[in-house]
Motif scaffolding. Structure first.
Motif, short mmCIF file in Angstrom:
data_model
loop_
_atom_site.label_atom_id
_atom_site.label_comp_id
_atom_site.label_asym_id
_atom_site.label_seq_id
_atom_site.Cartn_x
_atom_site.Cartn_y
_atom_site.Cartn_z
N ASP A 60 -65.47 20.44 -25.08
CA ASP A 60 -64.80 20.63 -26.36
C ASP A 60 -64.30 22.06 -26.53
O ASP A 60 -63.21 22.29 -27.07
CB ASP A 60 -65.75 20.28 -27.52
CG ASP A 60 -65.84 18.78 -27.75
OD1 ASP A 60 -64.95 18.07 -27.31
OD2 ASP A 60 -66.82 18.34 -28.38
N PHE A 61 -65.11 23.03 -26.10
CA PHE A 61 -64.72 24.43 -26.23
C PHE A 61 -63.45 24.72 -25.44
O PHE A 61 -62.50 25.32 -25.95
CB PHE A 61 -65.86 25.33 -25.75
CG PHE A 61 -65.47 26.77 -25.55
CD1 PHE A 61 -65.32 27.62 -26.63
CD2 PHE A 61 -65.22 27.26 -24.27
CE1 PHE A 61 -64.94 28.95 -26.44
CE2 PHE A 61 -64.85 28.58 -24.08
CZ PHE A 61 -64.71 29.43 -25.17
N ALA A 86 -70.76 21.99 -30.35
CA ALA A 86 -69.35 22.37 -30.16
C ALA A 86 -68.34 21.31 -30.60
O ALA A 86 -67.14 21.53 -30.42
CB ALA A 86 -69.08 22.76 -28.72
N CYS A 126 -67.95 33.34 -31.35
CA CYS A 126 -69.09 32.97 -30.51
C CYS A 126 -70.26 33.91 -30.76
O CYS A 126 -70.13 35.12 -30.61
CB CYS A 126 -68.71 33.00 -29.03
SG CYS A 126 -70.10 32.65 -27.93
N VAL A 148 -65.54 22.69 -32.85
CA VAL A 148 -64.55 23.65 -32.36
C VAL A 148 -63.15 23.04 -32.32
O VAL A 148 -62.20 23.63 -32.87
CB VAL A 148 -64.97 24.21 -30.98
CG1 VAL A 148 -63.96 25.25 -30.50
CG2 VAL A 148 -66.37 24.83 -31.06
N GLY A 187 -72.43 26.51 -26.57
CA GLY A 187 -71.26 25.72 -26.93
C GLY A 187 -70.08 25.96 -26.00
O GLY A 187 -69.22 25.08 -25.84
N THR A 188 -70.02 27.13 -25.38
CA THR A 188 -68.91 27.42 -24.48
C THR A 188 -69.05 26.71 -23.14
O THR A 188 -68.15 26.79 -22.30
CB THR A 188 -68.77 28.93 -24.23
OG1 THR A 188 -69.90 29.40 -23.46
CG2 THR A 188 -68.72 29.70 -25.53
N GLN A 234 -71.68 25.91 -36.88
CA GLN A 234 -72.61 25.18 -36.03
C GLN A 234 -73.83 24.87 -36.89
O GLN A 234 -73.76 24.03 -37.76
CB GLN A 234 -72.97 25.97 -34.78
CG GLN A 234 -73.70 25.14 -33.73
CD GLN A 234 -73.83 25.82 -32.39
OE1 GLN A 234 -73.68 27.03 -32.24
NE2 GLN A 234 -74.12 25.03 -31.37
N PHE A 244 -69.95 29.13 -33.05
CA PHE A 244 -70.69 28.39 -32.03
C PHE A 244 -71.48 29.39 -31.20
O PHE A 244 -71.20 30.59 -31.22
CB PHE A 244 -69.73 27.60 -31.13
CG PHE A 244 -68.55 28.39 -30.64
CD1 PHE A 244 -68.60 29.07 -29.44
CD2 PHE A 244 -67.38 28.46 -31.39
CE1 PHE A 244 -67.53 29.82 -29.00
CE2 PHE A 244 -66.29 29.20 -30.95
CZ PHE A 244 -66.37 29.89 -29.75
N THR A 278 -69.39 23.50 -23.00
CA THR A 278 -68.95 22.13 -23.27
C THR A 278 -67.46 21.97 -23.03
O THR A 278 -66.69 22.94 -23.08
CB THR A 278 -69.25 21.73 -24.72
OG1 THR A 278 -68.43 22.51 -25.61
CG2 THR A 278 -70.72 21.94 -25.06
#
Length: 477
Positions: A278-279, A243, A297, A246, A273-274, A190, A269, A276
């Motif tokens: 994408d995650f 993210a 994470c 990822v 980021g979790t 990140q 991340f 999003t």
């Protein structure tokens, strides 16, 4: 992809000569290979260090699930477990007469793997033993990262660089995880993992060159400061967008698997980021396709100014991995020994068993989110100070080294003086190097630049010539 087979067994008999190896596979398995498998016992990551490779069925076949075969389904409903079991795609499901909803969470939070307490005392022997040489090297790089962050942050406040991101409070995550990896493992960071790149050999001068955006910067001055990247060190360039790296890491891991390369990818991340898409997409893709990737994470409590309590109601991030069918563990992010042991075990699991692993490291962001942030506006100075002093990962690891007889105050004084001198020298050198030529902004994208880029370059050169005082004196056209 799956084929819907009719009840007639002559279909496969006629197709078999044309299927080649797939036909042999079908014949040997007495049906289509099942994509699903029973989950292994829930033993600790450290106990899996010596585990052999997994014998689960490969995914490189279109014959993925015997449940696509209607006749098999009908037969199993009658003969495979009786009326109390439904043979559903993914495995048997038992019936119950209880109207019982799953609880919103566990009564007790998932435990956190720890080896060193706040005073540097060992709390367990269940960790990967490291030599005194490796331990001292890890501490040296943790101190180097801490020193670099402190001085570069001061340089930004002095107006010498425009932007900076620190990893204060997260030095153990950076260095210990990097020490447990191999150079063949691609890193998708990140923006708070500069220590991983530092461990891999990126020099203090290279860090300074990037932050000052001079002509020796391998990004040619095109990236924001602290957005590092290095092909040589297998470290993908940092992007500010949250993210997006990822799913990239999962794709890279899947390519490693297809090429049968003995490595895994790792992506870092934050807790933000979790939140999003994408995650979640990346986690599900990795689980289904069994990609050898480590999801790391850094749960440091804050997504800029948003606390984790405002992001999700679940027990952190570790349970999200379990929900997607990914082996997961929660680790004390301020404990270098725990981080090293967990990442080393996760790497072996990812490679030998060809599967993803999720690590949630509980730590605390000791500094501001970036130099554009004032974290005292949303959290107290007392809270920050307590974490930076009482829970400092660098101090904790140093105390353990001293108890082992591998470090002392004299060595500490000498190291800190040397590191400060090195960082200051790197900044002074980088500051004097001229900027890349303006033309570099327009290169390395097109083989033959289009007309609109030529027009933009001409406009920029004219602006520089018209307003020379608005640009650095060593900024050449």
């Amino acid at each position: 992809m799956g084929f819907y087979l009719s009840k007639s067994r002559t279909v496969m008999h006629n197709l078999k000569p044309k299927l080649g190896s797939l036909g042999v596979m079908f014949h040997q398995s007495s049906g289509i290979a099942s994509f699903y498998h029973h989950q292994e016992s829930q033993s600790g990551l450290i106990k899996n260090l010596g585990a052999g490779s997994c014998n689960r069925p490969t995914l490189f076949t279109i014959w993925r699930s015997e449940h696509f075969k209607a006749e098999k389904q009908l037969d199993c409903k009658q003969n495979c477990g009786g009326p109390q079991v439904l043979n559903f795609p993914g495995g048997n499901v038992k019936f119950t007469s209880e109207l019982d909803f799953l609880p919103e969470g566990l009564e007790e939070r998932v435990h956190c793997y720890r080896i060193l307490d706040e005073n540097g005392q060992l709390t367990s022997s269940n960790f990967v033993q490291i030599s005194d040489e490796l331990a001292v090297r890890m501490y040296t790089y943790m101190a180097m990262l801490q020193t670099m962050d402190t001085i570069f942050y001061e340089a930004q406040r002095q107006g010498r660089i425009s932007f900076y991101v620190t990893a204060i409070g997260e030095e153990a995550i950076n260095i210990a995880s990097a020490a447990a990896l191999q150079l063949d493992d691609p890193v998708f960071p990140q923006y708070r993992e500069s220590g991983v790149l530092l461990w891999r050999g990126f020099t203090l001068q290279e860090f300074a060159n990037q932050c000052f955006g001079n002509k020796n910067d391998n990004c040619k001055g095109r990236q924001m400061p602290a957005h590092y990247g290095s092909v040589k060190h297998n470290y993908f360039t940092v992007a500010s967008t949250v993210a997006t790296q990822v799913p990239h890491a999962v794709g890279a891991a899947y390519s490693l698997k297809m090429d049968r390369i003995n490595a895994c990818s790792i992506t870092y991340f934050g807790d933000g980021g979790t939140s999003t898409g994408d995650f979640h997409a990346a986690l599900n893709f990795a689980a289904v396709m069994e990609a050898p990737v480590i999801f790391f994470c850094r749960n440091n409590g804050w997504a800029i100014s948003t606390p984790v309590g405002d992001q999700f109601r679940s027990d952190g991030i570790v349970v999200r991995g379990q929900a997607y069918g990914v082996h997961s563990i929660r680790v004390d992010g301020n404990d270098a020994l725990a981080i090293y042991s967990a990442v080393r075990a996760a790497r072996q699991m990812a490679i030998t068993e060809q599967r993803p692993v999720l690590i949630e490291a509980l730590t605390y962001r000791g500094g501001h989110h970036t130099t554009s942030d004032d974290s005292t506006r949303y959290r107290s100075a007392e809270e920050i100070e307590w974490w930076r002093v009482a829970q400092c990962p660098v101090s904790r690891f140093r105390k353990w080294l001293e108890k082992e007889g591998w470090w002392n105050s004299d060595a500490e004084t000498e190291l800190r003086a040397s590191l400060r001198k090195q960082v200051l020298h790197a900044i002074q050198v980088a500051e004097q190097v001229e900027k890349p030529p303006v033309a570099d902004i327009f290169t390395d994208v097109y083989d033959a630049p289009p007309s609109n880029l030529h027009e933009q370059e001409t406009t920029l050169v004219e602006a520089i010539e018209k307003h020379p005082k608005e640009y650095p004196p060593n900024f050449s056209c």
